[in-house]
Design a protein around this motif. Sequence first.
Motif, PDB file in Angstrom:
ATOM      1  N   THR A 131       0.835  -1.203   0.000  1.00  0.00           N
ATOM      2  CA  THR A 131       0.000   0.000   0.000  1.00  0.00           C
ATOM      3  C   THR A 131       0.868   1.251   0.000  1.00  0.00           C
ATOM      4  O   THR A 131       2.063   1.183   0.312  1.00  0.00           O
ATOM      5  N   ASP A 183      -0.958   4.081   1.311  1.00  0.00           N
ATOM      6  CA  ASP A 183      -1.862   4.887   2.130  1.00  0.00           C
ATOM      7  C   ASP A 183      -1.219   5.108   3.500  1.00  0.00           C
ATOM      8  O   ASP A 183      -0.933   4.151   4.217  1.00  0.00           O
ATOM      9  N   THR A 225      -2.764   3.491   6.660  1.00  0.00           N
ATOM     10  CA  THR A 225      -2.653   2.020   6.667  1.00  0.00           C
ATOM     11  C   THR A 225      -1.235   1.596   7.034  1.00  0.00           C
ATOM     12  O   THR A 225      -1.044   0.669   7.824  1.00  0.00           O
ATOM     13  N   ASP A 276      -7.646  10.249   8.949  1.00  0.00           N
ATOM     14  CA  ASP A 276      -8.360   9.266   8.134  1.00  0.00           C
ATOM     15  C   ASP A 276      -9.841   9.222   8.516  1.00  0.00           C
ATOM     16  O   ASP A 276     -10.721   9.160   7.652  1.00  0.00           O
ATOM     17  N   ASP A 279      -8.692  11.582   3.559  1.00  0.00           N
ATOM     18  CA  ASP A 279      -7.540  11.708   2.660  1.00  0.00           C
ATOM     19  C   ASP A 279      -6.536  12.658   3.315  1.00  0.00           C
ATOM     20  O   ASP A 279      -6.882  13.408   4.219  1.00  0.00           O
ATOM     21  N   THR A 339      -0.896  11.050   4.739  1.00  0.00           N
ATOM     22  CA  THR A 339       0.567  11.100   4.616  1.00  0.00           C
ATOM     23  C   THR A 339       1.073  12.516   4.840  1.00  0.00           C
ATOM     24  O   THR A 339       2.021  12.743   5.592  1.00  0.00           O
ATOM     25  N   LYS A 361      -2.677   6.440  -6.188  1.00  0.00           N
ATOM     26  CA  LYS A 361      -2.996   5.061  -5.815  1.00  0.00           C
ATOM     27  C   LYS A 361      -2.901   4.130  -7.027  1.00  0.00           C
ATOM     28  O   LYS A 361      -2.690   4.561  -8.155  1.00  0.00           O
ATOM     29  N   GLU A 415      -5.962  -2.910  -2.044  1.00  0.00           N
ATOM     30  CA  GLU A 415      -5.451  -1.558  -2.306  1.00  0.00           C
ATOM     31  C   GLU A 415      -6.474  -0.731  -3.074  1.00  0.00           C
ATOM     32  O   GLU A 415      -6.629   0.477  -2.843  1.00  0.00           O
ATOM     33  N   ARG A 471      -8.953   0.510  -0.499  1.00  0.00           N
ATOM     34  CA  ARG A 471      -8.442   1.654   0.281  1.00  0.00           C
ATOM     35  C   ARG A 471      -8.455   2.934  -0.555  1.00  0.00           C
ATOM     36  O   ARG A 471      -8.809   4.011  -0.071  1.00  0.00           O
ATOM     37  N   ALA A 472      -8.043   2.830  -1.826  1.00  0.00           N
ATOM     38  CA  ALA A 472      -8.011   4.012  -2.699  1.00  0.00           C
ATOM     39  C   ALA A 472      -9.416   4.550  -2.918  1.00  0.00           C
ATOM     40  O   ALA A 472      -9.651   5.763  -2.894  1.00  0.00           O
ATOM     41  N   ASP A 486     -10.737   6.467   0.129  1.00  0.00           N
ATOM     42  CA  ASP A 486     -10.245   7.848   0.193  1.00  0.00           C
ATOM     43  C   ASP A 486     -11.020   8.749  -0.756  1.00  0.00           C
ATOM     44  O   ASP A 486     -11.403   9.869  -0.409  1.00  0.00           O
TER      45      ASP A 486
END
Length: 647
Positions: free
Chosen positions: A82, A84, A87, A110, A115, A118, A186, A494, A497-498, A501
């Motif tokens: 990932t 993210d 995560t 999150d 989003d 990071t 992503k 993945e 998760r994308a 977001d």
Amino acid sequence: FVSIASAGGTVPSTPPPHKEIMSAPNPASSGLFLNGQRETGQDVRVGNVTAALAVANIVKSSLGPVGLDKMLVDDIGDVLITNDGATILGQLEVEHPAARVLVDLAQLQDHEVGDGTTSVVIVAAELLRRGNDLVKNGIHPTTIISGYRTALKAAVAYLKRDMVMSVSALSDDHLIQAAKTSMSSKIIGKESDFFARLAVDAVKSVRMRSSAADLAGAGAAAGGVGAGAGAAAGGSEAAASASAAAAAVAPPAEGGAGAGAAEAPAAAAAAGSTTDPAAATKKEKVRYKYPLSAIHILKAHGKSSLESHLIDGGFAINAQRAAQGMPTAVESSGDGQPVKIAMLDMNLQRHRMAMGVQVIVKDPAEIENIKKREMDITKERIRKIIDAGARVVLTTKGVDDLCMKYFVEAGVIAARRCNKDDLKRLAKATGGKVVTTMADMEGNETFDADCLGTCDAVREERIGDGEMIYAYGCGGGGASTIVLRGANEYMLDEMDRALHDSLCVVKRMLESNTLVPGGGCVEAALSVYLEEFATTLESREQLAIQEFADALLVIPKTLAVNAAKDSSELVAKLRAHHAKSQRDDCDDDTLKHTGLDLINGEIRDNLAAGVVEPAISKIKSLRFATEAAITILRIDDRITLNPAAQQ
């Protein structure tokens, strides 16, 4: 502030010079009776900052549309691939207490926004590093904290006044652009056109009107910075969405009003104040909310990711018929009668006596009667469910062969071992209820027909390696399903998760109706503005505000470095454009939308290029990052207790 942690392991017999062992109580020397290890002053600050930077460096290379992925392998060999931020940090076992603050920060971002996980960690770590350098140069931490708070307040006010684009009625184009920006980094970034449309359609399909309680909560949240964090911690989807929307929902007031002035009308309108005509007008506007919990994401192996699809107004559940003799499809009858679905959270198996119950029988013939009665109890239950009109029965528990026979004879589809959360979503979609018991107030067993959900058709369809039950034309509304297709488990996870977001970004955009240009644009503009703002102060806080301004540039710098471009040159060009746009004699309004184009390694108008983000994402990430940095900077003493001796 004193940070106290409990450490595993033993204390070394010869401690480093900056630590003191307090295992032997000596009231004359310290007055403390602590069996542990103490770290004070600058040493603890350096340790905290080093730990925070180590955490930020893990996720730094995964920022941006050309960021790299991380492979995480756990103790039993399961692999997670990932990029993210939340995560990655959630999977790490972080022992250092200061580093754990950054992990919690990513989780909070999150939950609140969905989003920007990071970037919020990277900004917080950079603020910490620069704050620590100021402390080394003799600036007191209290001055730095005060400067950071002032800088945050000025940054948010400038952002709402000059950077936020208020879009009264968002078109699909804006929403799709925001979703594409979110998923550009992503695995589904290459097919962002397809998935962005999927995300926008899914969020719009679960629209529902906000109740008076939601609006009152939104009004209350607009008054305070920390309200949004509390809502997310509470875990209520409605409360989190309402408070998050209120934090950035007010459009910027004309004439350069600050953050407080911009938020006031929204708070007044939401609270129901009718004294102000403007507030009364706003009160009449219908507010909607978009609960993401109503969007069900199913993952199925096989086919290409582009063959993922949205079942609008329908619902899919990962279950199959309990017996082959059951029909594969149930359609609504010709006279307009819908298909009725019973959702149960109980066993449909032959009735058995409870544990510890003994039945003493004198006549052996009575044993047969007991067995027969046990079978009849279950038969009566099933008969009541079918007589209520149910043509599809889904249960979270088991269905044995005896019960299956009755369902097959009645031509009913029955599925067992369904996921309870899925059934709750299906109940919401079809307007039914999950039934946990058939007992009524009189002690008899009845089945209420009002608990049945309705839809136009229920079919079992083959998807990939297994079957799924699809419900089409759900009568309740407010739920939909996305079926994701992909080559393997890692890719599907993945993609999930994308997509999560992107769904969060679209939800925030729809609820707040505000956006800002992305690609380092906001950070560069705030950096230039805060440097200018710092020179207007005559106190030592000026130094902290200048460091805050420089720290924000870590985002465009990291974006450029990850894209293998010359970060120094690109950031210099970016700052020059924003400095020009903030001068009074500038007549080019598009300059303030200048951001990075990481594919071609140049700068461009990112608003025109469609690189946009929800304003709330930037505002909340700035607030969260600053609060986290301040929390860690305030710590000047750490006491680690020794583990209790084993008896």
